[in-house]
Every structure is written in C-alpha cells, then in structure tokens.
Design a protein around this motif. Structure first.
Motif, PDB file in Angstrom:
ATOM      1  N   GLU A  87       0.826  -1.212   0.000  1.00  0.00           N
ATOM      2  CA  GLU A  87       0.000   0.000   0.000  1.00  0.00           C
ATOM      3  C   GLU A  87       0.855   1.255   0.000  1.00  0.00           C
ATOM      4  O   GLU A  87       0.531   2.228  -0.655  1.00  0.00           O
ATOM      5  N   SER A  88       1.958   1.241   0.725  1.00  0.00           N
ATOM      6  CA  SER A  88       2.782   2.436   0.823  1.00  0.00           C
ATOM      7  C   SER A  88       3.625   2.648  -0.422  1.00  0.00           C
ATOM      8  O   SER A  88       4.202   3.703  -0.595  1.00  0.00           O
ATOM      9  N   GLN A  89       3.729   1.653  -1.293  1.00  0.00           N
ATOM     10  CA  GLN A  89       4.524   1.785  -2.508  1.00  0.00           C
ATOM     11  C   GLN A  89       3.696   2.229  -3.708  1.00  0.00           C
ATOM     12  O   GLN A  89       4.259   2.617  -4.717  1.00  0.00           O
ATOM     13  N   THR A  90       2.384   2.160  -3.618  1.00  0.00           N
ATOM     14  CA  THR A  90       1.561   2.536  -4.761  1.00  0.00           C
ATOM     15  C   THR A  90       1.659   4.033  -5.017  1.00  0.00           C
ATOM     16  O   THR A  90       1.727   4.829  -4.088  1.00  0.00           O
ATOM     17  N   GLU A  91       1.661   4.381  -6.290  1.00  0.00           N
ATOM     18  CA  GLU A  91       1.770   5.778  -6.706  1.00  0.00           C
ATOM     19  C   GLU A  91       0.409   6.463  -6.593  1.00  0.00           C
ATOM     20  O   GLU A  91      -0.610   5.904  -6.977  1.00  0.00           O
ATOM     21  N   ARG A  92       0.400   7.664  -6.065  1.00  0.00           N
ATOM     22  CA  ARG A  92      -0.814   8.461  -5.993  1.00  0.00           C
ATOM     23  C   ARG A  92      -0.729   9.543  -7.065  1.00  0.00           C
ATOM     24  O   ARG A  92       0.297  10.197  -7.212  1.00  0.00           O
ATOM     25  N   ASN A  93      -1.802   9.749  -7.791  1.00  0.00           N
ATOM     26  CA  ASN A  93      -1.844  10.712  -8.883  1.00  0.00           C
ATOM     27  C   ASN A  93      -1.901  12.129  -8.313  1.00  0.00           C
ATOM     28  O   ASN A  93      -2.923  12.547  -7.774  1.00  0.00           O
ATOM     29  N   THR A  94      -0.807  12.870  -8.465  1.00  0.00           N
ATOM     30  CA  THR A  94      -0.724  14.222  -7.908  1.00  0.00           C
ATOM     31  C   THR A  94      -1.681  15.171  -8.613  1.00  0.00           C
ATOM     32  O   THR A  94      -2.342  15.984  -7.966  1.00  0.00           O
ATOM     33  N   GLY A  95      -1.769  15.087  -9.922  1.00  0.00           N
ATOM     34  CA  GLY A  95      -2.661  15.972 -10.673  1.00  0.00           C
ATOM     35  C   GLY A  95      -4.112  15.805 -10.268  1.00  0.00           C
ATOM     36  O   GLY A  95      -4.842  16.780 -10.090  1.00  0.00           O
ATOM     37  N   ARG A  96      -4.536  14.561 -10.113  1.00  0.00           N
ATOM     38  CA  ARG A  96      -5.909  14.289  -9.703  1.00  0.00           C
ATOM     39  C   ARG A  96      -6.147  14.799  -8.275  1.00  0.00           C
ATOM     40  O   ARG A  96      -7.192  15.375  -7.979  1.00  0.00           O
ATOM     41  N   ALA A  97      -5.172  14.607  -7.391  1.00  0.00           N
ATOM     42  CA  ALA A  97      -5.305  15.081  -6.010  1.00  0.00           C
ATOM     43  C   ALA A  97      -5.390  16.607  -5.967  1.00  0.00           C
ATOM     44  O   ALA A  97      -6.170  17.167  -5.192  1.00  0.00           O
TER      45      ALA A  97
END
Length: 130
Positions: A4-14
């Motif tokens: 879970e901590s390695q998954t990429e979060r979409n900065t643009g969407r956030a």
C-alpha cells in the motif's frame, strides 16, 4: 515496505480534487468543515486527513495569484478606462477581498492534495497494528 505504501498516488488528480474542496482520495467527500477547517476523516471513504499541515502556504499562494490578477486589472483599468482614483480604489478593494475569499479554501485544498499525493506529514504512514 508494504504494498500500500509503494503505490503511486496521482498528484494531478489530487490537486484537482483539492481545488474543488473535495477529498483527495475519493473526490466525493467534503474536504472542509466550515470555511477552512479540514475534516479529520472523509465521510465517504474514511481517509484520515488529520495529518495535513497547510500552515501559511495557502495564504501565500492566494496572495500570489490575487496580486498577479489585480496587477493586470490595475493596468487595464488605468490605461483603458481612466476612472477616478476613488472609483478605482473601491472597485479594486472589493475585487481583492472577493477574489481572496474565493481562492483561499481552494488553495488550501490544493496544498492538502499535494501533501496527500506525495505522502507528506504522515499521509504515507502505514497504520500500526494494535
């Protein structure tokens, strides 16, 4: 590291979700309780948002954006319209306050969205097992 901590979060969407004053995780729940108070948990997805540390960043961003917009407006008003100084000061004062009040929560949402996407200030911490 857990998956879970390695998954990429979409900065643009956030960022987009933050600008809409929505939860950076799901985009459905409200980000604020009141004008600028960030909710502790998203009502929709349960994301813990209490880690946010926006501090003075949103105010600086708001001043930067409002200042640039009003600089252009001052120039256009002065060159094209030539209003009286009192009229110009009145219009620009109202515009400055209104634009600042409109942008401040959106800039705070943007900052919270970036912090969430970049796993800053505890947003990336894996909950400890009790």
């Amino acid at each position: 590291m857990p998956a879970e901590s390695q998954t990429e979060r979409n900065t643009g969407r956030a960022i987009r979700r933050g600008l809409m004053c929505r939860c950076p995780n799901c985009g459905k729940g409200k980000l604020f309780h009141g004008y600028l108070k960030v909710v502790d948990r998203c009502a929709e997805c349960g994301e813990d948002l209490s880690h946010q540390r926006a501090d003075d960043g949103p105010a600086y961003l708001t001043i930067l954006v409002v200042g640039h917009i009003l600089a252009v407006l001052i120039h256009v008003m002065f060159v094209q319209l030539r209003p009286s100084p009192l009229m110009m000061a009145s219009v620009l004062s109202v515009a400055c306050v209104a634009l600042s009040l409109f942008l401040l929560p959106r800039m705070k949402g943007l900052v919270v969205g970036v912090q969430w996407a970049r796993r800053m200030h505890g947003f990336g911490a894996v909950p400890s097992e009790a």
